[in-house]
Design an enzyme around this catalytic site. Structure first.
Site, PDB file in Angstrom:
ATOM      1  N   LYS A 200       0.857  -1.189   0.000  1.00  0.00           N
ATOM      2  CA  LYS A 200       0.000   0.000   0.000  1.00  0.00           C
ATOM      3  C   LYS A 200       0.891   1.235   0.000  1.00  0.00           C
ATOM      4  CE  LYS A 200      -4.195   1.440  -0.264  1.00  0.00           C
ATOM      5  NZ  LYS A 200      -5.016   1.082  -1.419  1.00  0.00           N
ATOM      6  N   SER A 405      -8.855  -0.787  -4.811  1.00  0.00           N
ATOM      7  CA  SER A 405      -9.025  -0.285  -3.458  1.00  0.00           C
ATOM      8  C   SER A 405     -10.510   0.011  -3.211  1.00  0.00           C
ATOM      9  CB  SER A 405      -8.149   0.952  -3.229  1.00  0.00           C
ATOM     10  OG  SER A 405      -7.786   1.052  -1.866  1.00  0.00           O
TER      11      SER A 405
END
Length: 608
Positions: A200, A405
């Site tokens: 991430k 996401s």
């Protein structure tokens, strides 16, 4: 009367005069627009006869899932134009109609302005062009210059024409980001970052000087899938091997030097184009091919917009009472209501709500083109999908260029997920972002102080260092949301938590790989998703429609004003690098409006 009172009175008069002038100018603009609209209504314009005319496809901007309706000067400054793009749905409708239209024999592609079109949309438009060509239509691509997006579509043409002084620039895919850490350190802004997921890397630019090895590994993996796909399509269209395309980019300098710097000739000799013609020669060639227009100034032609108008008039209306609602979710996911081209937790949820409350709606297709954004807004949207399913309405998530996401979060609860083999998806991870400016303010002599009845009081005051109690709570909440995310995926995809966690960690995947990993159900475009929705809903006859909320008409009035800002900055490009970088930084911060500062956002899903 003292000097302060005199100054106040003077300033009140200045303010009154300013407001009066601004209101007068606004009313004048409105009057001009109304006159233009009424004039077009009463005078009208005769639509052209299509017989013997070529259809010219000349998009003035990237081809997108949804044209932006936001009134945003920053996006105009940063995107390079006030043109917000051309709706992919319209382009595809025109091409599919032209396939059956006996009046249209030639299609002329002018693709100079489509840079920024996503690869999934390029693939869909390319397939429509291939069907046109297979039906016997003649397609000619004409340009002074071809970039990677325009050449991809041009490769479907029967002939590709390039200006002798033009160029074909094929650069592959790269992931370049601007890193602000030193800049932020100089401003002494404190970046409070909370995240879960090895890959991430959305916020790396604010805490690093360069891309991490994990981010490089993840990026090159999905970019290679997309690049291989791009080369396979183009090389097949031009009767080349994929290795030839790779070699053209890798040895471009040698190829141009061999032709003494003539880039046009280098492209011709490499079989990337069929003809080198300057603009006059291009015009003469097209006149010879199609025929002259009435003024004998150019070839006989009809624009894409005029053709769309005619095609819509001729379109047979489906009267079926069975409806499939196509809800477009395109852009960053933000809290609240947002205009077209952005996804609002409230506004997109309202579109879904309007659809599932309509008794004639038997299925919903959620068309997602988003790298995510606000975690809270993403959940608000997903909840409406759950409600729709509870009513027996079938829901298909159809992924476009990007559905990662938060874009994956809002897709996860659908009955099935469809994506293109070129879709960028995954990025299952969560982060929190909360900058504070206590050091910046201290540097210029500004301080804040006060009292609170609790230990967590003023915890989110940006003028003070983040309260450690709040910081620990946020990190715990981030970890909770990550567990919730992988649990959601686990339950929706019939996978164990361990299996999801292994492919999550914020990692980004291309569509083909996502299918192998079980993150999606099928590969296909939006038409395929609509057909599948009809099949699941057991509909033999149906009509599709696109729910919409009222758009901001003021965007039309002010886009020209914002384009002047863009012109000013570009005209002094070297002198205003800092201004542009500052705009970029502010624009990034502007997208973070989650009420709890928690985000499901993939900032690594854009290709440059």
């Amino acid at each position: 009367m003292n000097e302060t009172t005199k100054f106040d009175l003077f300033w009140q008069k200045v303010t009154t005069a300013r407001k009066f002038t601004a209101n007068l100018l606004f009313l004048l603009i409105v009057l001009i627009v109304l006159v233009a609209i009424l004039g077009s209504i009463f005078t009208g314009s005769e639509l052209p006869d299509l017989e013997g005319k070529a259809l010219v496809v000349d998009p003035q901007g990237p081809i997108v899932e949804q044209v932006s309706g936001s009134l945003d000067p920053l996006s105009v400054v940063l995107n390079g134009s006030s043109t917000s793009g051309v709706n992919a749905r319209n382009v595809l409708f025109a091409l599919k109609t032209a396939k059956e239209d006996e009046r249209i024999e030639h299609i002329i592609l002018k693709l100079d302005n489509i840079n920024g079109t996503g690869q999934t949309v390029l693939y869909d438009v390319g397939q429509a062009l291939q069907e046109l060509k297979d039906s016997g239509k003649n397609i000619v691509a004409v340009a002074d210059y071809y970039n990677q997006s325009s050449y991809y579509l041009a490769s479907f043409a029967n002939e590709i024409v390039l200006h002798p002084d033009g160029e074909i620039y094929i650069e592959g895919y790269s992931r370049i980001r601007t890193y602000y850490k030193s800049f932020i350190d100089k401003l002494e802004v404190t970046v409070n970052l909370f995240q879960v997921g090895k890959y991430k890397s959305a916020m790396e630019p604010y805490i690093r000087e360069s891309m991490s090895e994990a981010a490089k590994e993840a990026s090159i993996a999905y970019m290679k899938v997309l690049w291989d796909s791009w080369m396979a399509v183009v090389s097949n269209n031009r009767n080349l091997a994929s290795e030839d395309i790779q070699s053209f980019s890798d040895t471009y300098d040698d190829l141009v030097i061999q032709e003494n710097g003539n880039t046009g000739k280098a492209a011709l000799n490499y079989n990337l184009v069929d003809k080198l013609l300057n603009r006059n020669q291009q015009r003469d060639y097209l006149v010879e091919l199609v025929g002259s227009d009435e003024e004998e100034q150019s070839f006989a032609q009809v624009s894409l917009n005029d053709y769309l108008t005619i095609a819509r008039i001729d379109e047979k209306t489906n009267k079926s009472k069975n409806k499939i609602a196509v809800v477009v979710a395109s852009g960053s996911i933000l809290d609240g209501s947002q205009p077209p081209g952005m996804i609002g937790g409230d506004s997109t949820a309202q579109l879904l709500r309007n659809a599932h409350k309509d008794e004639e709606v038997k299925a919903i297709v959620l068309r997602v083109d988003s790298g995510g954004g606000s975690a809270f807004a993403s959940e608000i949207i997903r909840e409406e999908i759950v409600v729709a399913k509870s009513k027996g309405i079938k829901v298909i998530a159809s992924m476009s260029n990007v559905a990662a996401s938060g874009g994956y979060w809002i897709s996860a609860s659908a009955d099935e997920i469809w994506a293109s083999h070129d879709t960028i998806t995954g990025s299952i991870g969560v982060f929190g972002f909360l900058p504070t400016f206590e050091k910046t303010l201290d540097k210029i002599g500004i301080h804040s102080d006060g009292v609170s009845t609790t230990k967590i009081g003023t915890g989110q005051d940006a003028t003070q260092a983040i309260n450690p109690i709040l910081a620990r709570a946020i990190q715990s909440n981030i970890e909770y949301h990550y567990q919730r995310f992988i649990t959601l995926v686990s339950e929706s995809r019939s996978m164990t938590l361990e299996e999801v966690d292994e492919i999550a960690q914020g990692r980004v995947w291309a569509g083909e790989t996502a299918l192998e990993l079980g993150l999606i159900d099928n590969l296909g475009n939006m038409d395929d998703a609509i057909e599948r929705a009809a099949e699941l809903a057991e509909l033999e006859d149906y009509q599709t429609f696109y729910p919409a909320l009222p758009s901001e008409w003021t965007y039309q009035l002010f886009s020209q004003l914002f384009s002047q800002i863009k012109y000013f900055i570009d005209s002094k490009a070297e002198e205003n690098i800092l201004i542009k970088k500052s705009f970029e930084l502010v624009n990034d911060f502007k997208l973070f409006n989650d009420p709890k500062s928690i985000y499901l956002k993939c900032l690594d899903c854009l290709l440059y």
